[in-house]
Structure formats: C-alpha cells, structure tokens
Design a protein around this motif. Structure first.
Motif, PDB file in Angstrom:
ATOM      1  N   ALA A 136       0.917  -1.225  -0.146  1.00  0.00           N
ATOM      2  CA  ALA A 136      -0.259  -0.017   0.102  1.00  0.00           C
ATOM      3  C   ALA A 136       1.032   1.307  -0.107  1.00  0.00           C
ATOM      4  O   ALA A 136       0.675   2.365  -0.723  1.00  0.00           O
ATOM      5  CB  ALA A 136      -0.881   0.016   1.262  1.00  0.00           C
ATOM      6  N   LEU A 137       1.973   1.144   0.910  1.00  0.00           N
ATOM      7  CA  LEU A 137       2.927   2.387   0.870  1.00  0.00           C
ATOM      8  C   LEU A 137       3.601   2.515  -0.646  1.00  0.00           C
ATOM      9  O   LEU A 137       3.379   3.731  -0.949  1.00  0.00           O
ATOM     10  CB  LEU A 137       3.998   2.108   1.756  1.00  0.00           C
ATOM     11  CG  LEU A 137       4.919   3.185   2.096  1.00  0.00           C
ATOM     12  CD1 LEU A 137       4.455   4.379   2.789  1.00  0.00           C
ATOM     13  CD2 LEU A 137       6.068   2.662   2.939  1.00  0.00           C
ATOM     14  N   ALA A 138       4.075   1.619  -1.192  1.00  0.00           N
ATOM     15  CA  ALA A 138       4.442   1.788  -2.407  1.00  0.00           C
ATOM     16  C   ALA A 138       3.508   2.499  -3.630  1.00  0.00           C
ATOM     17  O   ALA A 138       3.989   3.215  -4.131  1.00  0.00           O
ATOM     18  CB  ALA A 138       4.981   0.555  -3.086  1.00  0.00           C
ATOM     19  N   GLN A 139       2.412   1.770  -3.593  1.00  0.00           N
ATOM     20  CA  GLN A 139       1.284   2.301  -4.370  1.00  0.00           C
ATOM     21  C   GLN A 139       1.046   3.893  -4.051  1.00  0.00           C
ATOM     22  O   GLN A 139       0.531   4.537  -5.157  1.00  0.00           O
ATOM     23  CB  GLN A 139       0.121   1.473  -4.437  1.00  0.00           C
ATOM     24  CG  GLN A 139       0.276   0.067  -4.780  1.00  0.00           C
ATOM     25  CD  GLN A 139       0.422   0.045  -6.364  1.00  0.00           C
ATOM     26  OE1 GLN A 139      -0.126   0.722  -6.967  1.00  0.00           O
ATOM     27  NE2 GLN A 139       1.110  -0.964  -6.779  1.00  0.00           N
ATOM     28  N   ALA A 140       0.767   3.942  -2.765  1.00  0.00           N
ATOM     29  CA  ALA A 140       0.456   5.410  -2.347  1.00  0.00           C
ATOM     30  C   ALA A 140       1.575   6.653  -2.861  1.00  0.00           C
ATOM     31  O   ALA A 140       1.204   7.685  -3.141  1.00  0.00           O
ATOM     32  CB  ALA A 140      -0.022   5.541  -0.922  1.00  0.00           C
ATOM     33  N   LYS A 141       2.777   6.004  -2.806  1.00  0.00           N
ATOM     34  CA  LYS A 141       4.011   6.917  -3.059  1.00  0.00           C
ATOM     35  C   LYS A 141       3.904   7.205  -4.860  1.00  0.00           C
ATOM     36  O   LYS A 141       3.927   8.399  -4.950  1.00  0.00           O
ATOM     37  CB  LYS A 141       5.033   6.337  -2.695  1.00  0.00           C
ATOM     38  CG  LYS A 141       6.425   7.048  -3.201  1.00  0.00           C
ATOM     39  CD  LYS A 141       7.525   6.616  -2.671  1.00  0.00           C
ATOM     40  CE  LYS A 141       8.682   7.374  -3.255  1.00  0.00           C
ATOM     41  NZ  LYS A 141      10.356   6.632  -2.868  1.00  0.00           N
ATOM     42  N   ASP A 142       3.571   6.312  -5.315  1.00  0.00           N
ATOM     43  CA  ASP A 142       3.365   6.401  -6.840  1.00  0.00           C
ATOM     44  C   ASP A 142       2.044   7.467  -7.361  1.00  0.00           C
ATOM     45  O   ASP A 142       2.491   8.117  -8.186  1.00  0.00           O
ATOM     46  CB  ASP A 142       3.047   4.913  -7.405  1.00  0.00           C
ATOM     47  CG  ASP A 142       4.411   4.004  -7.391  1.00  0.00           C
ATOM     48  OD1 ASP A 142       5.501   4.815  -7.359  1.00  0.00           O
ATOM     49  OD2 ASP A 142       4.319   2.910  -7.821  1.00  0.00           O
ATOM     50  N   VAL A 143       1.104   7.296  -6.431  1.00  0.00           N
ATOM     51  CA  VAL A 143       0.119   8.185  -6.867  1.00  0.00           C
ATOM     52  C   VAL A 143      -0.157   9.391  -6.113  1.00  0.00           C
ATOM     53  O   VAL A 143      -1.024  10.057  -6.265  1.00  0.00           O
ATOM     54  CB  VAL A 143      -1.349   7.417  -6.964  1.00  0.00           C
ATOM     55  CG1 VAL A 143      -1.288   6.227  -7.793  1.00  0.00           C
ATOM     56  CG2 VAL A 143      -1.578   6.834  -5.538  1.00  0.00           C
ATOM     57  N   HIS A 144       0.930   9.372  -5.210  1.00  0.00           N
ATOM     58  CA  HIS A 144       1.237  10.747  -4.628  1.00  0.00           C
ATOM     59  C   HIS A 144      -0.178  10.975  -3.302  1.00  0.00           C
ATOM     60  O   HIS A 144      -0.770  12.058  -3.048  1.00  0.00           O
ATOM     61  CB  HIS A 144       1.021  12.116  -5.366  1.00  0.00           C
ATOM     62  CG  HIS A 144       1.832  12.212  -6.262  1.00  0.00           C
ATOM     63  ND1 HIS A 144       3.476  12.242  -5.985  1.00  0.00           N
ATOM     64  CD2 HIS A 144       2.202  11.915  -7.613  1.00  0.00           C
ATOM     65  CE1 HIS A 144       4.186  12.116  -6.990  1.00  0.00           C
ATOM     66  NE2 HIS A 144       3.595  11.907  -8.177  1.00  0.00           N
ATOM     67  N   ALA A 145      -0.614   9.805  -2.959  1.00  0.00           N
ATOM     68  CA  ALA A 145      -1.824   9.739  -1.890  1.00  0.00           C
ATOM     69  C   ALA A 145      -1.082   9.880  -0.457  1.00  0.00           C
ATOM     70  O   ALA A 145      -0.810   8.855   0.116  1.00  0.00           O
ATOM     71  CB  ALA A 145      -2.636   8.479  -2.077  1.00  0.00           C
ATOM     72  N   LYS A 146      -0.733  11.136  -0.151  1.00  0.00           N
ATOM     73  CA  LYS A 146       0.153  11.120   1.280  1.00  0.00           C
ATOM     74  C   LYS A 146      -0.643  10.461   2.321  1.00  0.00           C
ATOM     75  O   LYS A 146      -0.065  10.200   3.096  1.00  0.00           O
ATOM     76  CB  LYS A 146       0.785  12.635   1.272  1.00  0.00           C
ATOM     77  CG  LYS A 146       1.656  13.084   0.077  1.00  0.00           C
ATOM     78  CD  LYS A 146       2.086  14.321   0.471  1.00  0.00           C
ATOM     79  CE  LYS A 146       3.438  14.724  -0.380  1.00  0.00           C
ATOM     80  NZ  LYS A 146       4.062  16.044  -0.113  1.00  0.00           N
ATOM     81  N   HIS A 147      -1.812  10.948   2.677  1.00  0.00           N
ATOM     82  CA  HIS A 147      -2.374  10.617   3.718  1.00  0.00           C
ATOM     83  C   HIS A 147      -2.593   8.923   3.638  1.00  0.00           C
ATOM     84  O   HIS A 147      -2.774   8.599   4.943  1.00  0.00           O
ATOM     85  CB  HIS A 147      -3.875  11.258   4.210  1.00  0.00           C
ATOM     86  CG  HIS A 147      -4.924  10.517   3.247  1.00  0.00           C
ATOM     87  ND1 HIS A 147      -5.007  10.812   1.844  1.00  0.00           N
ATOM     88  CD2 HIS A 147      -6.021   9.877   3.724  1.00  0.00           C
ATOM     89  CE1 HIS A 147      -6.302  10.252   1.287  1.00  0.00           C
ATOM     90  NE2 HIS A 147      -6.769   9.567   2.369  1.00  0.00           N
ATOM     91  N   LYS A 148      -2.760   8.121   2.482  1.00  0.00           N
ATOM     92  CA  LYS A 148      -2.721   6.895   2.276  1.00  0.00           C
ATOM     93  C   LYS A 148      -1.121   6.218   2.784  1.00  0.00           C
ATOM     94  O   LYS A 148      -0.985   5.128   3.252  1.00  0.00           O
ATOM     95  CB  LYS A 148      -3.246   6.333   1.053  1.00  0.00           C
ATOM     96  CG  LYS A 148      -4.434   6.696   0.714  1.00  0.00           C
ATOM     97  CD  LYS A 148      -5.466   5.665   1.314  1.00  0.00           C
ATOM     98  CE  LYS A 148      -6.118   6.339   2.607  1.00  0.00           C
ATOM     99  NZ  LYS A 148      -6.991   5.483   3.166  1.00  0.00           N
ATOM    100  N   GLN A 149      -0.177   7.122   2.466  1.00  0.00           N
ATOM    101  CA  GLN A 149       0.972   6.468   2.625  1.00  0.00           C
ATOM    102  C   GLN A 149       1.059   6.659   4.320  1.00  0.00           C
ATOM    103  O   GLN A 149       1.797   5.775   5.097  1.00  0.00           O
ATOM    104  CB  GLN A 149       2.012   7.524   2.403  1.00  0.00           C
ATOM    105  CG  GLN A 149       2.346   7.663   0.739  1.00  0.00           C
ATOM    106  CD  GLN A 149       3.236   8.639   0.205  1.00  0.00           C
ATOM    107  OE1 GLN A 149       4.624   8.665   0.850  1.00  0.00           O
ATOM    108  NE2 GLN A 149       3.056   9.324  -0.566  1.00  0.00           N
ATOM    109  N   ALA A 150       0.662   7.832   4.926  1.00  0.00           N
ATOM    110  CA  ALA A 150       0.479   7.908   6.581  1.00  0.00           C
ATOM    111  C   ALA A 150      -0.181   6.588   7.289  1.00  0.00           C
ATOM    112  O   ALA A 150       0.215   5.839   8.120  1.00  0.00           O
ATOM    113  CB  ALA A 150      -0.002   9.142   6.747  1.00  0.00           C
ATOM    114  N   GLU A 151      -1.217   6.201   6.649  1.00  0.00           N
ATOM    115  CA  GLU A 151      -2.007   5.035   7.091  1.00  0.00           C
ATOM    116  C   GLU A 151      -1.272   3.853   7.038  1.00  0.00           C
ATOM    117  O   GLU A 151      -1.250   3.097   7.739  1.00  0.00           O
ATOM    118  CB  GLU A 151      -3.411   4.957   6.324  1.00  0.00           C
ATOM    119  CG  GLU A 151      -4.548   6.058   6.686  1.00  0.00           C
ATOM    120  CD  GLU A 151      -5.909   5.864   6.036  1.00  0.00           C
ATOM    121  OE1 GLU A 151      -6.043   4.619   5.678  1.00  0.00           O
ATOM    122  OE2 GLU A 151      -6.396   6.873   6.197  1.00  0.00           O
TER     123      GLU A 151
END
Length: 271
Positions: free
Chosen positions: A126-141
């Motif tokens: 999830a972290l890698a995918q969130a980084k790719d799409v710039h979904a920062k709050h998903k990176q945080a989760e």
C-alpha cells in the motif's frame, strides 16, 4: 435518505445502477446505526445487482465495504477473504486507489490475526502504491500500520522511524487532524522508556477509523487532491491483543506474542 426513498421509482423504471446505489446508501445508514445485519444484507443486494450489470469497479468497492463490515464485527477470517477478493479485482481493473484502501484494510485484519509478515507485506505494498500516486495520507495510514507490526515485534527503533515519517507526511499535507493526533500520541508512547502504548485507547484509533473509512460509500477517505493525482480509471483494534483463533482457523501460523523479537531488521520504505 432521499435517494433511499427513491427506490420504488428506480424499480419502476428499471434503474439497476440506481438501485445498487440505493442499497449501498441503505447499508451506510444501517452501519451508522449499528445495525450490522441490515448493512450486510444491503451490501449483498448491491453486490448482486452490480454483478448482474457487470459493474466491476462497483463489485470491487462492495467487496471492500463488506470486508470492512466483517472486520467491524470481528469476523476476521471472512474479512480477510473479502478484502482479498477486492484486491484481486482492483488489480485487474488498474484502480490503484481502491487497491491501496483494500491493502490497508487487509493489512489491519492480518495484524489483528497475529500475522505480522502478511500485515507488513500489505502495508508495504500500500505504501509503494500510495507513493506512486502521491496519496500522502494513504502513505501515512500505511506507516501507522507498519508501526503496529514493529511494536508487536518489539522493534522500537523501526516503530519510531515509521511513525516519524508518517507524521512528517501529514504535516506536509495539512488536514487529517484526527490521524495526526494519533501519530503524535503513538510516537510519544513509543519514545517512552517502557515503550508501552499497547492496550491504550489511542493506539486503537487508526484501526477503528480505517475500518470506518472502508465501510463507507466508495473510497470516501480519499481526498479530491489524491484522486486528481491518481492514474486510476475509477474515480479494532477492538480488544488490546490480536486474535489467535481465527488465524488458526485459516491454517495460518500464529505469531501472537507481543514480546516476539525478529532476528533481522525489517526494510523501511521511504515516502
């Protein structure tokens, strides 16, 4: 509720997609009222309609919502299976934001079942995918999910590292104040000499909120900014310990001791 009241008209005109939306909205109302049985029945109705009209993004969304509901009801075997169905379909559809949501949902379930490796794998994906799409709050989760895994393994250094990274990301984005407060509290507890945030009310916050977010309509926890940046075509910690019995039911090895130590450090993926 207005849309729910439009059901007779939608039946009359044969609006199948509208009926599916009404069923999902009915499920949300029931969920908010704590009527889990009615919420599940409405989601199953929506799933049947969406399957019949071949609305694959809708089917994936409902799988995830059913998974969130099962997790809320502490049926973790069922929740794990439902999130897996959602993940498989989101991958085929190329819906990366939906995939992120479901990976975090399944990671939370795996963590509850004491499956640290499985949980870590889902949070890292999830972290890698969130980084790719710039979904920062998903990176945080994803980072706060990883922090729980490292906490269970007694890897305080890594726990502090991922909490610090997640908090830094939230500080960059602004908003998401509830999640930010949980990071701050968890980080403060992790830095204590005892390292003891286990069993606290605040340490349960992220899992509870994550389940709520996935249980709502669609992927409502995703900000408009995150969706705009996405390449996707589709626009509880209930007790203080993970659950052993359901992991055993799935034939999965149990790693449920909170004092368990890993023999090697974990890889921390940067934001």
């Amino acid at each position: 509720r207005r849309n729910v009241q439009s059901r007779p008209l939608r039946v009359e005109i044969g609006d199948q997609l509208g009926l599916a939306k009404v069923a999902e909205q009915s499920a949300e109302i029931s969920r908010q009222e704590g009527d889990w049985g009615s919420a599940e029945a409405s989601l199953k109705e929506a799933h049947a309609i969406l399957t019949a009209i071949s609305d694959q993004p809708g089917v994936a969304r409902v799988w995830a919502r059913l998974g969130g509901l099962a997790s809320r009801r502490q049926d973790f075997v069922k929740a794990f299976s439902l999130f897996s169905e959602s993940i498989d379909l989101y991958q085929r559809l190329g819906d990366r934001l939906g995939l992120i949501e479901s990976l975090i949902g399944r990671g939370n379930v795996a963590w509850r079942m004491g499956q640290w490796e499985a949980a870590e794998g889902d949070f890292n994906r999830a972290l890698a995918q969130a980084k790719d799409v710039h979904a920062k709050h998903k990176q945080a989760e994803a980072f706060i999910g990883l922090s729980r895994v490292y906490h269970e393994r007694g890897q305080k250094e890594f726990e502090i590292q991922v909490l610090t990274k997640g908090l830094n990301i939230l500080n960059q984005t602004g908003g998401w104040l509830d999640l930010q407060k949980d990071f701050e509290y968890s980080l403060g507890e992790a830095r204590r000499p005892s390292g003891g945030r286990e069993g606290t009310a605040s340490s349960s916050f992220a899992v509870d909120k994550g389940v709520d977010r996935i249980g709502r309509l669609g992927t409502s926890s995703l900000s408009a900014e995150d969706r705009a940046k996405s390449s996707s075509p589709a626009g509880s910690y209930f007790s203080n310990r993970p659950i052993k019995s359901q992991a055993v039911m799935m034939g999965m090895p149990w790693n449920g001791s909170s004092t368990r130590r890993s023999s090697s450090p974990m890889t921390i993926k940067s934001a």
